[in-house]
Write an enzyme that holds these catalytic residues in place. Structure first.
Site, PDB file in Angstrom:
ATOM      1  N   ILE A  33      -1.314   6.282   3.581  1.00 12.02           N
ATOM      2  CA  ILE A  33      -0.807   6.569   4.929  1.00 12.02           C
ATOM      3  C   ILE A  33      -1.848   6.293   6.012  1.00 12.02           C
ATOM      4  O   ILE A  33      -1.510   5.848   7.110  1.00 12.02           O
ATOM      5  CB  ILE A  33      -0.258   8.017   5.020  1.00 12.02           C
ATOM      6  CG1 ILE A  33       0.500   8.234   6.340  1.00 12.02           C
ATOM      7  CG2 ILE A  33      -1.358   9.056   4.843  1.00 12.02           C
ATOM      8  CD1 ILE A  33       1.790   7.474   6.464  1.00 12.02           C
ATOM      9  N   ASN A  34      -3.133   6.540   5.721  1.00 14.23           N
ATOM     10  CA  ASN A  34      -4.187   6.282   6.709  1.00 14.23           C
ATOM     11  C   ASN A  34      -4.305   4.789   7.022  1.00 14.23           C
ATOM     12  O   ASN A  34      -4.449   4.393   8.176  1.00 14.23           O
ATOM     13  CB  ASN A  34      -5.527   6.826   6.211  1.00 14.23           C
ATOM     14  CG  ASN A  34      -5.534   8.337   6.122  1.00 14.23           C
ATOM     15  OD1 ASN A  34      -5.289   9.022   7.106  1.00 14.23           O
ATOM     16  ND2 ASN A  34      -5.791   8.862   4.936  1.00 14.23           N
ATOM     17  N   PHE A  41     -11.038   8.762   8.108  1.00 11.98           N
ATOM     18  CA  PHE A  41     -10.770   9.288   6.769  1.00 11.98           C
ATOM     19  C   PHE A  41     -11.807   8.725   5.811  1.00 11.98           C
ATOM     20  O   PHE A  41     -12.660   7.926   6.195  1.00 11.98           O
ATOM     21  CB  PHE A  41      -9.336   8.929   6.320  1.00 11.98           C
ATOM     22  CG  PHE A  41      -9.073   7.452   6.161  1.00 11.98           C
ATOM     23  CD1 PHE A  41      -9.110   6.855   4.908  1.00 11.98           C
ATOM     24  CD2 PHE A  41      -8.773   6.658   7.265  1.00 11.98           C
ATOM     25  CE1 PHE A  41      -8.864   5.495   4.756  1.00 11.98           C
ATOM     26  CE2 PHE A  41      -8.515   5.288   7.123  1.00 11.98           C
ATOM     27  CZ  PHE A  41      -8.562   4.720   5.868  1.00 11.98           C
ATOM     28  N   HIS A  77     -14.349  -2.909   9.936  1.00 12.39           N
ATOM     29  CA  HIS A  77     -14.101  -3.968   8.957  1.00 12.39           C
ATOM     30  C   HIS A  77     -12.613  -4.301   8.895  1.00 12.39           C
ATOM     31  O   HIS A  77     -12.221  -5.462   8.886  1.00 12.39           O
ATOM     32  CB  HIS A  77     -14.612  -3.533   7.589  1.00 12.39           C
ATOM     33  CG  HIS A  77     -14.059  -2.211   7.127  1.00 12.39           C
ATOM     34  ND1 HIS A  77     -14.141  -1.062   7.882  1.00 12.39           N
ATOM     35  CD2 HIS A  77     -13.392  -1.852   5.993  1.00 12.39           C
ATOM     36  CE1 HIS A  77     -13.568  -0.058   7.235  1.00 12.39           C
ATOM     37  NE2 HIS A  77     -13.100  -0.511   6.095  1.00 12.39           N
ATOM     38  N   TYR A  87     -14.906   7.774   3.944  1.00 15.02           N
ATOM     39  CA  TYR A  87     -16.355   7.868   4.170  1.00 15.02           C
ATOM     40  C   TYR A  87     -16.741   7.816   5.655  1.00 15.02           C
ATOM     41  O   TYR A  87     -17.926   7.778   5.976  1.00 15.02           O
ATOM     42  CB  TYR A  87     -17.070   6.743   3.409  1.00 15.02           C
ATOM     43  CG  TYR A  87     -16.895   6.814   1.909  1.00 15.02           C
ATOM     44  CD1 TYR A  87     -17.528   7.809   1.165  1.00 15.02           C
ATOM     45  CD2 TYR A  87     -16.096   5.900   1.232  1.00 15.02           C
ATOM     46  CE1 TYR A  87     -17.368   7.883  -0.209  1.00 15.02           C
ATOM     47  CE2 TYR A  87     -15.929   5.969  -0.146  1.00 15.02           C
ATOM     48  CZ  TYR A  87     -16.565   6.962  -0.857  1.00 15.02           C
ATOM     49  OH  TYR A  87     -16.407   7.039  -2.216  1.00 15.02           O
ATOM     50  N   ASP A  88     -15.760   7.820   6.537  1.00 18.13           N
ATOM     51  CA  ASP A  88     -16.049   7.749   7.982  1.00 18.13           C
ATOM     52  C   ASP A  88     -17.040   8.813   8.474  1.00 18.13           C
ATOM     53  O   ASP A  88     -17.883   8.521   9.324  1.00 18.13           O
ATOM     54  CB  ASP A  88     -14.755   7.841   8.801  1.00 18.13           C
ATOM     55  CG  ASP A  88     -13.885   6.590   8.671  1.00 18.13           C
ATOM     56  OD1 ASP A  88     -14.313   5.633   7.993  1.00 18.13           O
ATOM     57  OD2 ASP A  88     -12.786   6.572   9.248  1.00 18.13           O
ATOM     58  N   THR A 115       0.840  -1.199   0.000  1.00 19.22           N
ATOM     59  CA  THR A 115       0.000   0.000   0.000  1.00 19.22           C
ATOM     60  C   THR A 115       0.870   1.242   0.000  1.00 19.22           C
ATOM     61  O   THR A 115       2.063   1.175   0.306  1.00 19.22           O
ATOM     62  CB  THR A 115      -0.937   0.042   1.227  1.00 19.22           C
ATOM     63  OG1 THR A 115      -1.899   1.083   1.061  1.00 19.22           O
ATOM     64  CG2 THR A 115      -0.162   0.292   2.508  1.00 19.22           C
ATOM     65  N   ASP A 119      -7.851  -4.759   0.441  1.00 20.53           N
ATOM     66  CA  ASP A 119      -8.729  -3.910  -0.352  1.00 20.53           C
ATOM     67  C   ASP A 119     -10.019  -3.783   0.435  1.00 20.53           C
ATOM     68  O   ASP A 119     -10.497  -4.752   1.033  1.00 20.53           O
ATOM     69  CB  ASP A 119      -8.983  -4.496  -1.741  1.00 20.53           C
ATOM     70  CG  ASP A 119      -9.523  -3.428  -2.691  1.00 20.53           C
ATOM     71  OD1 ASP A 119      -8.912  -2.343  -2.767  1.00 20.53           O
ATOM     72  OD2 ASP A 119     -10.554  -3.659  -3.338  1.00 20.53           O
ATOM     73  N   SER A 120     -10.537  -2.582   0.461  1.00 21.91           N
ATOM     74  CA  SER A 120     -11.737  -2.357   1.263  1.00 21.91           C
ATOM     75  C   SER A 120     -12.582  -1.273   0.620  1.00 21.91           C
ATOM     76  O   SER A 120     -12.117  -0.536  -0.250  1.00 21.91           O
ATOM     77  CB  SER A 120     -11.351  -1.961   2.688  1.00 21.91           C
ATOM     78  OG  SER A 120     -10.474  -0.860   2.667  1.00 21.91           O
TER      79      SER A 120
END
Length: 199
Positions: free
Chosen positions: A11-12, A155, A182, A157-158, A8, A68-69
């Site tokens: 950074i988040n 970050f 998740h 859609y939170d 990845t 992946d999420s």
């Protein structure tokens, strides 16, 4: 010390994952300038795509993992789904910032009664011998009627995702979020898997 390479550049994600996978004897390395086109049709396909690409870059000799999420909304036919990160380009053909992306979802949901949504995460791990293991996590909730502009945490859609106890993910600190999210659920499974092989 076992070194795992995380496929990845986000950074988040790195910050969240490093907190969850805080295991003695395991070090997480991040490849520089890692950017792979996500052409899969599912979270699992995209996760595997990234893991396999990094495994190849490291000459098939280092253990790697990827994830992946995304956000799936029932009333939008499970979109944004695999396009969560680039939903702006997929839907509008242009790049938006996070607030604008959240506005896009709020607008698309304006007339919808069913606000059920899910965050889904799939982790793919490739060991040095090429063995592949996948781990999944899901968080069920609903889409809020508006955006939390005062978000302190999170970050993506939170700020528009309400958990089952009616709290936005953006209201939770990282430790609280990782307990229910998740990503937290999937990485907890991955962590338990890794712990089996440590002395």
């Amino acid at each position: 010390m076992k070194t795992l390479f995380f496929a990845t550049s986000n950074i988040n994600k790195i910050n969240e994952v490093k907190q969850i996978l805080d295991i003695p004897k395991i070090k997480i390395e991040i490849p520089q300038n890692f950017d792979i086109k996500e052409t899969g049709k599912t979270f699992k396909e995209n996760s595997l795509l990234k893991a396999k690409a990094l495994f190849k870059i490291l000459n098939n000799k280092q253990p790697v993992f990827s994830e992946d999420s995304g956000l799936c909304i029932e009333a939008l036919n499970m979109e944004p789904g695999i396009y969560s990160k680039r939903y702006d380009q997929y839907k509008l053909g242009k790049k938006l910032d996070n607030n604008e992306k959240n506005h896009l979802i709020i607008d698309l949901m304006r007339e919808k009664n069913n606000r059920t949504a899910y965050f889904i995460c799939v982790i793919s791990y490739i060991d040095v011998d090429g063995t592949i293991n996948n781990f999944e996590g899901m968080l069920k909730g609903t889409i809020a009627l508006n955006i939390d502009y005062y978000q302190k945490n999170g970050f993506g859609y939170d700020p528009i995702f309400l958990t089952t106890n009616n709290k936005r993910l953006s209201e939770l600190n990282l430790e609280e979020k990782n307990k229910i999210s998740h990503r937290g659920i999937a990485f907890d499974k991955f962590k338990k898997f890794l712990m089996q092989f440590l002395d």
